[in-house]
Design a protein around this motif. Structure first.
Motif, PDB file in Angstrom:
ATOM      1  N   GLU A  74      27.638   0.148   1.205  1.00  0.00           N
ATOM      2  CA  GLU A  74      27.580  -0.227   2.611  1.00  0.00           C
ATOM      3  C   GLU A  74      26.388  -1.162   2.864  1.00  0.00           C
ATOM      4  O   GLU A  74      25.498  -1.300   2.053  1.00  0.00           O
ATOM      5  N   LYS A  75      26.400  -1.726   4.048  1.00  0.00           N
ATOM      6  CA  LYS A  75      25.277  -2.515   4.551  1.00  0.00           C
ATOM      7  C   LYS A  75      24.731  -1.809   5.789  1.00  0.00           C
ATOM      8  O   LYS A  75      25.482  -1.252   6.581  1.00  0.00           O
ATOM      9  N   VAL A  76      23.411  -1.827   5.958  1.00  0.00           N
ATOM     10  CA  VAL A  76      22.799  -1.267   7.157  1.00  0.00           C
ATOM     11  C   VAL A  76      22.991  -2.268   8.287  1.00  0.00           C
ATOM     12  O   VAL A  76      22.620  -3.426   8.153  1.00  0.00           O
ATOM     13  N   ILE A  77      23.604  -1.834   9.394  1.00  0.00           N
ATOM     14  CA  ILE A  77      23.775  -2.740  10.526  1.00  0.00           C
ATOM     15  C   ILE A  77      22.924  -2.322  11.724  1.00  0.00           C
ATOM     16  O   ILE A  77      22.785  -3.077  12.679  1.00  0.00           O
ATOM     17  N   TRP A  78      22.351  -1.124  11.679  1.00  0.00           N
ATOM     18  CA  TRP A  78      21.423  -0.683  12.715  1.00  0.00           C
ATOM     19  C   TRP A  78      20.510   0.370  12.115  1.00  0.00           C
ATOM     20  O   TRP A  78      20.947   1.198  11.316  1.00  0.00           O
ATOM     21  N   LYS A  79      19.244   0.321  12.498  1.00  0.00           N
ATOM     22  CA  LYS A  79      18.280   1.332  12.077  1.00  0.00           C
ATOM     23  C   LYS A  79      17.363   1.587  13.262  1.00  0.00           C
ATOM     24  O   LYS A  79      16.875   0.647  13.887  1.00  0.00           O
ATOM     25  N   GLY A  80      17.175   2.860  13.606  1.00  0.00           N
ATOM     26  CA  GLY A  80      16.312   3.170  14.735  1.00  0.00           C
ATOM     27  C   GLY A  80      16.128   4.666  14.918  1.00  0.00           C
ATOM     28  O   GLY A  80      16.635   5.479  14.152  1.00  0.00           O
ATOM     29  N   LYS A  81      15.398   5.000  15.966  1.00  0.00           N
ATOM     30  CA  LYS A  81      15.142   6.398  16.300  1.00  0.00           C
ATOM     31  C   LYS A  81      16.312   6.940  17.116  1.00  0.00           C
ATOM     32  O   LYS A  81      17.037   6.177  17.754  1.00  0.00           O
ATOM     33  N   VAL A  82      16.466   8.237  17.114  1.00  0.00           N
ATOM     34  CA  VAL A  82      17.610   8.881  17.771  1.00  0.00           C
ATOM     35  C   VAL A  82      17.110   9.896  18.783  1.00  0.00           C
ATOM     36  O   VAL A  82      16.190  10.659  18.508  1.00  0.00           O
ATOM     37  N   TYR A  83      17.727   9.889  19.958  1.00  0.00           N
ATOM     38  CA  TYR A  83      17.448  10.886  20.986  1.00  0.00           C
ATOM     39  C   TYR A  83      18.628  11.836  21.066  1.00  0.00           C
ATOM     40  O   TYR A  83      19.766  11.410  21.232  1.00  0.00           O
ATOM     41  N   ASP A  84      18.370  13.126  20.922  1.00  0.00           N
ATOM     42  CA  ASP A  84      19.421  14.143  21.023  1.00  0.00           C
ATOM     43  C   ASP A  84      19.408  14.696  22.440  1.00  0.00           C
ATOM     44  O   ASP A  84      18.490  15.432  22.818  1.00  0.00           O
ATOM     45  N   LYS A  85      20.415  14.325  23.241  1.00  0.00           N
ATOM     46  CA  LYS A  85      20.434  14.754  24.638  1.00  0.00           C
ATOM     47  C   LYS A  85      20.647  16.255  24.778  1.00  0.00           C
ATOM     48  O   LYS A  85      20.218  16.851  25.762  1.00  0.00           O
ATOM     49  N   ASN A  86      21.308  16.890  23.798  1.00  0.00           N
ATOM     50  CA  ASN A  86      21.524  18.336  23.872  1.00  0.00           C
ATOM     51  C   ASN A  86      20.225  19.105  23.675  1.00  0.00           C
ATOM     52  O   ASN A  86      20.036  20.172  24.245  1.00  0.00           O
ATOM     53  N   GLU A  87      19.347  18.557  22.857  1.00  0.00           N
ATOM     54  CA  GLU A  87      18.062  19.206  22.600  1.00  0.00           C
ATOM     55  C   GLU A  87      16.936  18.604  23.446  1.00  0.00           C
ATOM     56  O   GLU A  87      15.817  19.091  23.409  1.00  0.00           O
ATOM     57  N   ASP A  88      17.233  17.528  24.202  1.00  0.00           N
ATOM     58  CA  ASP A  88      16.230  16.804  24.982  1.00  0.00           C
ATOM     59  C   ASP A  88      15.034  16.461  24.101  1.00  0.00           C
ATOM     60  O   ASP A  88      13.890  16.737  24.428  1.00  0.00           O
ATOM     61  N   ARG A  89      15.361  15.835  22.957  1.00  0.00           N
ATOM     62  CA  ARG A  89      14.338  15.594  21.934  1.00  0.00           C
ATOM     63  C   ARG A  89      14.560  14.239  21.272  1.00  0.00           C
ATOM     64  O   ARG A  89      15.679  13.855  20.968  1.00  0.00           O
ATOM     65  N   LEU A  90      13.459  13.521  21.032  1.00  0.00           N
ATOM     66  CA  LEU A  90      13.488  12.272  20.287  1.00  0.00           C
ATOM     67  C   LEU A  90      13.126  12.561  18.839  1.00  0.00           C
ATOM     68  O   LEU A  90      12.125  13.223  18.562  1.00  0.00           O
ATOM     69  N   TYR A  91      13.952  12.096  17.910  1.00  0.00           N
ATOM     70  CA  TYR A  91      13.671  12.235  16.491  1.00  0.00           C
ATOM     71  C   TYR A  91      12.960  10.963  16.031  1.00  0.00           C
ATOM     72  O   TYR A  91      13.449   9.858  16.256  1.00  0.00           O
ATOM     73  N   TYR A  92      11.815  11.113  15.397  1.00  0.00           N
ATOM     74  CA  TYR A  92      10.988   9.957  15.049  1.00  0.00           C
ATOM     75  C   TYR A  92      11.348   9.334  13.709  1.00  0.00           C
ATOM     76  O   TYR A  92      10.920   8.230  13.421  1.00  0.00           O
ATOM     77  N   ASN A  93      12.117  10.011  12.902  1.00  0.00           N
ATOM     78  CA  ASN A  93      12.579   9.395  11.654  1.00  0.00           C
ATOM     79  C   ASN A  93      13.570   8.294  12.000  1.00  0.00           C
ATOM     80  O   ASN A  93      14.236   8.343  13.025  1.00  0.00           O
ATOM     81  N   LEU A  94      13.693   7.309  11.116  1.00  0.00           N
ATOM     82  CA  LEU A  94      14.663   6.244  11.336  1.00  0.00           C
ATOM     83  C   LEU A  94      16.025   6.674  10.791  1.00  0.00           C
ATOM     84  O   LEU A  94      16.124   7.215   9.701  1.00  0.00           O
ATOM     85  N   TYR A  95      17.037   6.441  11.591  1.00  0.00           N
ATOM     86  CA  TYR A  95      18.419   6.722  11.211  1.00  0.00           C
ATOM     87  C   TYR A  95      19.163   5.400  11.113  1.00  0.00           C
ATOM     88  O   TYR A  95      18.714   4.383  11.644  1.00  0.00           O
ATOM     89  N   SER A  96      20.314   5.399  10.439  1.00  0.00           N
ATOM     90  CA  SER A  96      21.029   4.152  10.189  1.00  0.00           C
ATOM     91  C   SER A  96      22.500   4.269  10.551  1.00  0.00           C
ATOM     92  O   SER A  96      23.084   5.344  10.463  1.00  0.00           O
ATOM     93  N   ILE A  97      23.067   3.141  10.945  1.00  0.00           N
ATOM     94  CA  ILE A  97      24.520   2.997  11.041  1.00  0.00           C
ATOM     95  C   ILE A  97      24.898   2.005   9.955  1.00  0.00           C
ATOM     96  O   ILE A  97      24.292   0.936   9.841  1.00  0.00           O
ATOM     97  N   PHE A  98      25.873   2.378   9.140  1.00  0.00           N
ATOM     98  CA  PHE A  98      26.284   1.574   8.000  1.00  0.00           C
ATOM     99  C   PHE A  98      27.625   0.905   8.258  1.00  0.00           C
ATOM    100  O   PHE A  98      28.451   1.416   9.004  1.00  0.00           O
TER     101      PHE A  98
END
Length: 89
Positions: free
Chosen positions: A29-53
């Protein structure tokens, strides 16, 4: 996934996708987006980078494609599918 052609013929196409929490693609795959994720169910921002491939697969355009059957995988999210005809060089 299965490509269902007019007339009943089918082609199986292998699609391997990495987990979005992976630091880099594990397959082709190719990475087309990388960024932080906010979980609205937990009302929490995750500081690790996540990717969409993104993954690209070719199939012969000589037969009419009627439908695509995706694998049944409850924890896989498909954000978009685009079909296009590649122009000859």
């Amino acid at each position: 996934m299965t490509l269902n052609h007019a007339g009943g013929n089918r082609d199986m196409v292998r699609v391997d996708l990495s987990d979005w929490a992976a630091g880099h693609p594990l397959y082709d795959e190719k990475v087309i987006w990388k960024g932080k994720v906010y979980d609205k169910n937990e009302d929490r921002l995750y500081y690790n980078l996540y990717s969409i491939f993104a993954v690209q697969r070719s199939f012969p355009g000589t037969v009419k494609l009627e439908s695509i059957t995706l694998p049944q995988c409850t924890n896989m999210h498909i954000f978009a599918i685009t079909l296009f005809k590649q122009l000859k060089k």
